[in-house]
Structures are given as structure tokens and as C-alpha cells.
Design an enzyme around this catalytic site. Structure first.
Site, PDB file in Angstrom:
ATOM      1  N   HIS A 138       0.810  -1.214   0.000  1.00 45.33           N
ATOM      2  CA  HIS A 138       0.000   0.000   0.000  1.00 45.33           C
ATOM      3  C   HIS A 138       0.845   1.267   0.000  1.00 45.33           C
ATOM      4  O   HIS A 138       0.310   2.376  -0.059  1.00 45.33           O
ATOM      5  CB  HIS A 138      -0.970   0.001   1.196  1.00 45.33           C
ATOM      6  CG  HIS A 138      -0.310   0.096   2.542  1.00 45.33           C
ATOM      7  ND1 HIS A 138      -0.059  -1.009   3.331  1.00 45.33           N
ATOM      8  CD2 HIS A 138       0.132   1.159   3.246  1.00 45.33           C
ATOM      9  CE1 HIS A 138       0.506  -0.631   4.460  1.00 45.33           C
ATOM     10  NE2 HIS A 138       0.630   0.686   4.436  1.00 45.33           N
ATOM     11  N   ASP A 175      -0.392  -7.578   0.694  1.00 47.50           N
ATOM     12  CA  ASP A 175       0.167  -6.254   0.981  1.00 47.50           C
ATOM     13  C   ASP A 175       1.684  -6.319   0.907  1.00 47.50           C
ATOM     14  O   ASP A 175       2.376  -6.295   1.912  1.00 47.50           O
ATOM     15  CB  ASP A 175      -0.294  -5.764   2.353  1.00 47.50           C
ATOM     16  CG  ASP A 175      -0.015  -4.277   2.563  1.00 47.50           C
ATOM     17  OD1 ASP A 175       0.457  -3.628   1.619  1.00 47.50           O
ATOM     18  OD2 ASP A 175      -0.292  -3.778   3.671  1.00 47.50           O
ATOM     19  N   GLY A 179       2.991   5.595  10.925  1.00 49.06           N
ATOM     20  CA  GLY A 179       4.406   5.924  10.833  1.00 49.06           C
ATOM     21  C   GLY A 179       5.287   4.697  10.964  1.00 49.06           C
ATOM     22  O   GLY A 179       6.476   4.748  10.688  1.00 49.06           O
ATOM     23  N   SER A 233       4.321   1.675   9.415  1.00 49.95           N
ATOM     24  CA  SER A 233       3.945   0.753   8.346  1.00 49.95           C
ATOM     25  C   SER A 233       5.115   0.423   7.427  1.00 49.95           C
ATOM     26  O   SER A 233       5.961   1.267   7.156  1.00 49.95           O
ATOM     27  CB  SER A 233       2.817   1.359   7.512  1.00 49.95           C
ATOM     28  OG  SER A 233       2.283   0.412   6.629  1.00 49.95           O
ATOM     29  N   SER A 266       1.856  -4.322   7.912  1.00 53.09           N
ATOM     30  CA  SER A 266       0.747  -4.001   7.018  1.00 53.09           C
ATOM     31  C   SER A 266      -0.167  -2.971   7.664  1.00 53.09           C
ATOM     32  O   SER A 266      -0.308  -1.859   7.183  1.00 53.09           O
ATOM     33  CB  SER A 266      -0.036  -5.262   6.663  1.00 53.09           C
ATOM     34  OG  SER A 266      -1.190  -4.938   5.904  1.00 53.09           O
TER      35      SER A 266
END
Length: 446
Positions: free
Chosen positions: A231, A255, A334, A336, A351
């Protein structure tokens, strides 16, 4: 028919697990918040920063943290051997009794001896791990039809069931969804949930990188670049700091993504510990359910917890993502795309999730081995890749062999097989199909 799983009682623990239990018990009254971790206080191969974070977040003394890491490593080895040799009778491996024992689900009573031969506790179950994963796959194929009140689903190995998470009175709808997907009612458990998972997009994990004005994080280095969360950027997007191009990206559904970096950037097998140092990555051997795991991210630094479930599916506002691992190691926006690591073995990239590091929460990471396989990538390590199981053989031992079925081997023992010397890595009783060249989780060529 084998009964449904029961709690693993202390009286059923192997001798090794009982020793660990006693060690943990003697520390129960001690202060479990370390003031500092001396350099090198952790086991060999485990960074001091990670060892300190395990103590802080799992509230362990140094002795308890040592014991826990030993059990987690034991579980990984057991998992590698039995997943490859028990077939459909294998019900999964997990760390049990608060980190003191290794449990293995078996659908066939005859397999219990093989489990005990590895120093683990056999637990009778109805469904094998493959059957549970098959049920999750059926739900995944119908994800678009999932009720809006269903947050996600996963295979629960200790519970020997597929759990659906439902909120706002959605339990009946969740059961109907599972029935429509063809999941046996006996394998389904619906659990009320207040989760509102979302991807942690504007983030940095190991080191920062940017896609336009969006900031994300490097997960793990691979030959030619790094892996991260899908993402964080679509295929073809340009990145900066380091400069590169997103060569593959999937989200939702899965993801994951990988970035090929420009010339002049050097991928290294390290993870930023946010204390002025780095943690080395030695491989990507998958940890067992219940094992301790730590996460690196720029918002909250090093945070640790345990692996709760695997093959979890979660529905974000953008759609359902499948094949994730669920953990209670906290994270915040922050974080991810950041690195998840167990011991010195890479586990995955952040994720998304629910909650924060003040109130706690549930987090999900994309397993790194799935990313490597999807794009044909090779993990960059600081000390060489971890062992990979190979097909087993049940043929007669060849000449020049001292290894024998039925013999108990202690860690450190040496044998020869087909004229080649091997050193025992994990104490066990040898079984047919566990020949040294076929089970690198148990034997190391010397």
C-alpha cells in the site's frame, strides 16, 4: 475420532519444558522491567537491543528472556521437521504454557511418538493445518461478499478452528458468511471484535523512503533493492532516499511490494534499531505461533510481542488482505512497512492494525517469505540465510553411516551419514525420514 484440542497441562510437558517452567517460576516475583541490557547479555546471534526490548515488552527477566528464545528456536525446528513429514496429519506447531513448552497438533494418534521424539507435546486435534488453511482460502475467495461487520478471519492453531472477527452485532452474519463459503460449522468460531484495522501508510520502518510526498519504510534488503508494504506505492512509481522504482506491488489482496534501487545504493542485511545501531538479519526461517517477535518503526521504535495467528485475513477500507500474520506487538501510524524479526530471522513487513502503543492493539504483518516467493527475490543477510527444509527420504542408510533410527541425539552430538559428518542442532530421537541431509533443522553439515 481424535478429540478437540485440550489445554497442555504442566504434567504433560517434556523434561526440557519442565526445566524452563521451573526457571520461569523462580523469577515470577522478580522485577520484570530491566533497567538496562549490558552489551552481549543476550544469546549469541541476538542483538542486545532486541534482547532488551523482549524483556521490556514481554515483561521478562534476562533469564526468562534467554529461556523464551530457546523455546522459540526449538519450536521453529520442530515446525520445519514435522510440517514436512506428517502431511495431512500435522495440526501446526505453537509455543504453549506461557512460553515454556512447544506443542504440536496431531490428527492421528500414531504421530504422537514423532512429536515426543523432538521434545514437543502432542495435542490431539480434529483438523490438520492444511484443512484450516483450506477453510481460510474458501473465505478469501468470497472476501468481496463478506458482511461489512466482519473485520477479518484467521486459522487459530491452538484452538483448532477458523476464527471470524465480527463487530456491531455481526455474529449471525459472520456464521452465515462462513456457511456460504463451505466452511464446516464445527471448524468455525466467531469472536466479537472492536477492531477497526487500517494500513499504516505515512511511515518509516527500517529506514525512510519516499514515494512522492508519501513516506514509508524499508522492510528488508533483497538483491537489487528492498521489500516493503504494497500500500506504500504502485508498480512503476519512483522512490527517493533511496532512489529507485517500484517493480512489483499488490494491495489489497496481499500487501507487499519490492523496490529496485538505483546504482550507488547498497542493500545490506541489517535493520535500524533506532538506538544508533543496527540488528543483523541471518535468514527468514518462519517462527511458530506463540513465538516472540519484535518490530522496528520510526514512530514507536523497537516493540515486541508474540505471534498470535498465521494466515489471517483482514478487511481494510481499501479491501481485504489475506495471508497475514497477527500479533500483539504494538504499532502506530508511521510504523507501516517496517521490519518484523524473531531472533535474527526476518518474519515480515508491517501491514496495518488497530490500537496504539499506549492502549495496546492488534497488528498484522505480511510474511517476508511470501514476498520473496512472489517476486523471485533473494534476501540479503548479514550472516547467511537460515536453513530450508528439503524433501525427506525413508530409504536404507548408505555406507559410511553412524546415524541410526531410534537413537537419541543431544545437541552437539556428531554422526556420519553417507560418509559426511553432521553436528546435531536440536536434541531429538531419530525417526525414519529424519536423515541428517534431509532435516537441516536438526543437523548441520560439518
Amino acid at each position: 475420532m481424535l478429540r478437540r484440542p485440550a489445554t497442555v497441562a504442566a504434567t504433560t510437558l517434556s523434561a526440557a519444558a519442565l526445566v524452563l517452567t521451573m526457571a520461569l517460576a523462580t523469577q515470577a516475583g522478580a522485577d520484570t522491567t530491566p533497567t538496562s541490557a549490558a552489551p552481549g547479555a543476550g544469546p549469541e546471534g541476538v542483538a542486545p537491543e532486541m534482547f532488551a526490548a523482549l524483556q521490556r515488552d514481554l515483561r521478562l527477566t534476562p533469564a526468562q528472556a534467554h529461556a523464551r528464545l530457546e523455546v522459540d528456536e526449538h519450536a521453529s525446528r520442530v515446525q520445519q521437521v514435522l510440517a514436512a513429514t506428517l502431511g495431512e496429519g500435522y495440526g501446526g506447531t505453537w509455543v504453549a504454557d506461557g512460553g515454556a513448552a512447544v506443542a504440536v497438533g496431531v490428527t492421528r494418534a500414531d504421530d504422537a511418538a514423532r512429536v515426543r521424539a523432538l521434545g514437543a507435546v502432542p495435542v490431539p486435534v480434529t483438523y490438520g493445518e492444511d484443512a484450516l488453511d483450506g477453510a481460510v482460502d474458501r473465505l478469501n475467495r468470497r472476501a468481496a461478499a463478506a458482511p461489512p461487520t466482519v473485520v477479518g478471519w484467521y486459522a487459530d492453531l491452538p484452538g483448532n478452528s477458523v476464527v471470524l472477527l465480527a463487530r456491531d452485532g455481526g455474529i449471525p452474519a459472520a456464521r452465515a458468511f462462513a456457511a456460504a463459503a463451505g466452511v464446516p460449522a464445527g471448524a468455525v468460531r466467531v469472536q466479537a471484535s472492536t477492531e477497526k484495522p487500517r494500513p499504516y501508510a505515512d511511515v518509516i520502518g527500517g529506514n525512510a523512503y519516499y514515494t512522492g510526498s508519501s513516506r514509508c519504510s524499508v522492510g528488508f534488503s533483497v538483491d537489487g533493492g528492498f521489500v516493503t508494504a504494497g500500500h506504500c506505492g504502485r508498480t512503476g512509481a519512483r522512490t527517493s532516499q533511496p532512489g529507485g522504482t517500484v517493480r512489483g506491488s499488490t494491495f489489497p489482496g496481499r500487501d507487499y511490494a519490492w523496490v529496485q534501487v538505483d546504482a550507488g545504493n547498497t542493500p545490506r542485511g541489517l535493520v535500524n534499531d533506532y538506538r544508533g545501531g543496527t540488528v543483523p538479519v541471518a535468514g527468514s526461517v518462519e517462527a511458530a505461533v506463540g513465538a516472540a517477535v519484535c518490530r522496528s518503526g520510526s514512530t514507536t521504535g523497537w516493540r515486541c510481542g508474540t505471534i498470535q495467528q498465521k494466515n489471517a485475513s483482514v478487511t481494510y477500507p481499501e479491501g481485504t488482505v489475506t495471508g497475514l500474520t497477527r500479533s500483539n506487538a504494538c504499532a502506530e501510524p508511521g510504523d507501516s512497512g517496517g521490519s518484523w524479526i524473531s531472533g535474527n530471522q526476518a518474519q515480515g513487513v508491517t501491514s496495518g492494525g488497530s490500537g496504539n502503543c499506549t492502549s495496546g492493539g492488534t497488528m498484522y504483518f505480511q510474511p517476508v517469505n511470501a514476498i520473496l516467493a512472489a517476486y523471485g527475490l533473494t534476501l540479503v543477510t548479514a550472516g547467511g540465510p537460515g536453513p530450508t527444509p528439503t524433501p525427506t527420504s525413508t530409504g536404507n542408510p548408505p555406507g559410511g553411516t553412524t546415524w541410526q533410527v531410534g537413537t537419541g541425539y543431544a545437541a552437539g552430538a556428531t554422526v556420519t551419514y553417507a560418509g559426511v559428518s553432521y553436528r546435531c542442532l536440536q536434541g531429538h530421537t531419530a525417526q525414519p525420514g529424519w536423515e541428517p541431509p534431509n532435516v537441516p533443522a536438526l543437523w548441520q553439515r560439518v
